[in-house]
Design a protein around this motif. Structure first.
Motif, short mmCIF file in Angstrom:
data_model
loop_
_atom_site.label_atom_id
_atom_site.label_comp_id
_atom_site.label_asym_id
_atom_site.label_seq_id
_atom_site.Cartn_x
_atom_site.Cartn_y
_atom_site.Cartn_z
N ASP A 76 28.21 56.34 41.71
CA ASP A 76 29.03 57.30 42.07
C ASP A 76 30.79 56.91 42.20
O ASP A 76 31.42 57.98 42.34
N ILE A 77 30.92 55.70 42.55
CA ILE A 77 32.15 55.42 42.86
C ILE A 77 32.62 54.09 42.05
O ILE A 77 32.01 53.24 41.54
N ASN A 78 33.94 54.25 41.49
CA ASN A 78 34.51 53.32 40.70
C ASN A 78 34.97 52.25 41.34
O ASN A 78 35.64 52.50 42.28
N LEU A 79 34.90 50.98 40.91
CA LEU A 79 35.69 49.92 41.69
C LEU A 79 36.64 49.32 40.71
O LEU A 79 36.42 48.83 39.61
N THR A 80 37.86 48.98 41.21
CA THR A 80 38.56 48.09 40.62
C THR A 80 38.92 46.81 40.94
O THR A 80 38.77 46.56 42.12
N TYR A 81 38.48 45.73 40.06
CA TYR A 81 38.50 44.55 40.34
C TYR A 81 39.25 43.75 39.09
O TYR A 81 38.98 43.62 38.20
N THR A 82 40.40 43.20 39.76
CA THR A 82 41.49 42.40 38.85
C THR A 82 42.12 41.53 39.41
O THR A 82 42.49 41.48 40.57
N TYR A 83 42.41 40.46 38.35
CA TYR A 83 43.32 39.19 38.91
C TYR A 83 44.46 39.45 38.02
O TYR A 83 45.28 38.46 38.02
N GLN A 84 44.55 40.32 37.21
CA GLN A 84 45.67 40.55 36.21
C GLN A 84 46.76 41.33 36.88
O GLN A 84 47.11 41.26 38.05
N ILE A 85 47.35 42.24 36.08
CA ILE A 85 48.49 43.08 36.57
C ILE A 85 47.62 44.49 37.62
O ILE A 85 47.30 45.28 36.92
N VAL A 86 47.65 44.16 38.77
CA VAL A 86 46.91 44.97 39.77
C VAL A 86 47.32 46.36 39.89
O VAL A 86 46.47 47.28 39.37
N HIS A 87 48.50 46.88 39.73
CA HIS A 87 49.03 48.19 39.64
C HIS A 87 48.85 48.89 38.24
O HIS A 87 48.57 49.92 38.13
N TRP A 88 48.78 48.24 37.27
CA TRP A 88 48.34 48.62 36.07
C TRP A 88 47.04 49.05 35.85
O TRP A 88 46.78 50.07 35.38
N LYS A 89 46.04 47.97 36.43
CA LYS A 89 44.71 48.46 36.15
C LYS A 89 44.25 49.55 37.19
O LYS A 89 43.50 50.48 37.09
N LEU A 90 45.05 49.77 38.35
CA LEU A 90 44.58 50.77 39.19
C LEU A 90 45.03 52.23 38.62
O LEU A 90 44.46 52.90 38.69
N HIS A 91 46.40 51.98 38.05
CA HIS A 91 46.77 53.38 37.16
C HIS A 91 45.78 53.75 36.04
O HIS A 91 45.52 54.85 35.86
N ASP A 92 45.21 52.75 35.63
CA ASP A 92 44.27 52.92 34.27
C ASP A 92 42.99 53.68 34.95
O ASP A 92 42.44 54.73 34.26
N ASP A 93 42.71 53.01 35.84
CA ASP A 93 41.19 53.65 36.56
C ASP A 93 41.56 55.10 37.04
O ASP A 93 40.75 56.00 37.08
N TYR A 94 42.65 55.40 37.69
CA TYR A 94 43.16 56.51 38.26
C TYR A 94 43.07 57.54 37.17
O TYR A 94 42.79 58.84 37.15
N LYS A 95 43.68 57.41 35.83
CA LYS A 95 43.64 58.25 34.72
C LYS A 95 42.28 58.46 33.94
O LYS A 95 42.25 59.03 32.81
N ARG A 96 41.29 58.02 34.42
CA ARG A 96 39.93 57.97 33.63
C ARG A 96 39.53 59.45 33.63
O ARG A 96 39.77 60.32 34.57
N ASP A 97 39.04 59.84 32.67
CA ASP A 97 38.36 61.20 32.49
C ASP A 97 36.86 61.04 32.05
O ASP A 97 36.94 60.36 30.96
N PRO A 98 35.85 61.39 32.63
CA PRO A 98 36.00 61.95 33.97
C PRO A 98 36.44 61.41 35.27
O PRO A 98 36.25 60.13 35.29
#
Length: 432
Positions: free
Chosen positions: A229-251
């Motif tokens: 039901d919920i996506n989790l962002t888990y990263t040791y790289q460019i954090v804001h980049w991965k967060l934006h990518d997950d925000y832009k997911r469709d659906p």
């Protein structure tokens, strides 16, 4: 002038949480969004006494934390794995998921009751799988970290029985989110995790589900896990980049930063701990879990670590965002509000901005001290209040108000990171 006001107390959350109509937020039964001011407490059930667990939870509640991550059963990271501090093993037949030990689970139930009594959300991991390649962390000695082999050996039927048991034993706790897996893309274990989820659902558990997978991966990309039901962002790289990518997911799925650099590990700085927290909201997520060694393990020294800079900064983080309509903020992905002075797109100094759709509020996080150019035409007037917040201390500086009209440069007053808040003032206030 300096201004310091009493922060609002966190509003009570009426569990269980659900996904909002726009699928961006985690909201309670009254429709209130929950800001995840979380803490990694993986070893709380297995590696503390009841008195120690109470001490930890009281401290976190006092600092405004709203959520914790806990492993129901520990494989390696406790004093006498997999036994808890009272000597009870999680299974009566070691590694057999169809044989949960009631003595162990009674203790787990008592700890979970403490979280419910404090109105804390728990991301509960019923069978942490562990990294596929054993990392060379100090003290781990190359041993398996999780239950992956035992889950495979137990098979689908026994894992289904485990899910049935979990529903019967813990189904009354509506403050849980079931977080299956752990630090591994489940692969061959996917049918077993699905069987656990099916057992929980068959027991009429209404809590939400997610999965903890490898860093740089998403549970949404793992085949055979349509119960997430919920996506989790888990990263040791460019954090804001991965967060934006997950925000832009469709659906769209609600997401949060479940893990990045831990305080006391990864050679992380105090600044990095703060950066990833503020990015987690301004990039469109629902918040962030702080991690600290030795706290997550409950190793010696964990009590003193409760007051380290990371914990204090997260208390300020919660106070700051709860004072705003944070759930209405939308990331400024096209950089139409903050237009210059943003730092490197793939760097740790990147400015992130989010605003409400009506332009009445805009918030920018500046990881480094630099002038920031704002397109004030994107903000609603007639007058805009300018305030600066220092994440390390919670100090607030109210600057001179401005009127919308073209591009303006604003200079932060703090030497390290800061947050700029631009808020429209009511007409009556503007006329004074």
């Amino acid at each position: 002038m300096w201004s310091q006001t009493d922060p609002p107390a966190p509003a009570p959350i009426h569990f269980p949480l659900v996904v909002s109509a726009d699928r961006r937020r985690l909201v309670d039964q009254d429709g209130k969004p929950l800001l995840i001011q979380g803490d990694a407490a993986w070893g709380l059930i297995a590696n503390t006494t009841l008195q120690e667990a109470q001490h930890y939870l009281d401290d976190r509640k006092a600092k405004g934390f709203s959520a914790v991550i806990i492993s129901l059963i520990e494989y390696l990271f406790c004093q006498d794995p997999p036994r808890n501090r009272y000597g009870a093993e999680p299974f009566t037949t070691p590694g057999d998921f169809s044989t949960p030990n009631d003595e162990y689970m009674r203790h787990a139930e008592q700890v979970l009751q403490m979280t419910a009594d404090r109105n804390l959300l728990v991301f509960l991991t019923p069978a942490y799988l562990g990294y596929p390649d054993h990392p060379s962390y100090p003290g781990y000695h190359g041993q398996p970290e999780g239950w992956y082999s035992e889950v495979l050996a137990s098979g689908v039927d026994k894992c289904r029985k485990y899910g049935d048991y979990l529903a019967q034993r813990f189904g009354r706790f509506d403050n849980l989110i079931w977080q299956l897996g752990g630090d591994r893309n489940p692969g061959k274990a996917t049918p077993m995790l699905t069987a656990m989820a099916e057992g929980l659902r068959a027991g009429r558990v209404k809590n939400l589900f997610t999965a903890h997978v490898l860093p740089e991966c998403s549970p949404l990309d793992q085949p055979g896990m349509d119960w997430v039901d919920i996506n989790l962002t888990y990263t040791y790289q460019i954090v804001h980049w991965k967060l934006h990518d997950d925000y832009k997911r469709d659906p769209v799925y609600p997401t949060l930063l479940v893990e990045s650099s831990y305080e006391g590990e990864h050679n992380s700085s105090e600044l990095q701990i703060r950066r990833q927290a503020y990015w987690s909201v301004l990039c469109g997520g629902n918040g962030h879990f702080l991690g600290n060694a030795p706290i997550w393990l409950f190793d010696p020294g964990w009590q003193a670590a409760l007051d380290l800079p990371g914990s204090r900064a997260m208390a300020h983080f919660g106070e700051f965002f709860r004072a705003l309509p944070w759930a209405e903020l939308v990331p400024d992905l096209d950089r139409s509000i903050a237009v210059a002075g943003l730092g490197e797109a793939r760097g740790l100094d990147r400015v992130t901005t989010a605003a409400t759709p009506d332009g009445a509020l805009a918030v920018s996080y500046l990881p480094a001290k630099r002038e920031l150019r704002i397109n004030s035409e994107r903000l609603r007037g007639p007058v805009i209040e300018v305030s600066w917040f220092e994440p390390a201390t919670g100090r607030v500086l109210i600057d001179q108000p401005i009127r919308p009209g073209g591009l303006i440069w604003l200079s932060p007053p703090f030497e390290e990171d800061c947050v700029l808040t631009l808020r429209s003032e009511p007409i009556a206030t503007a006329a004074q």
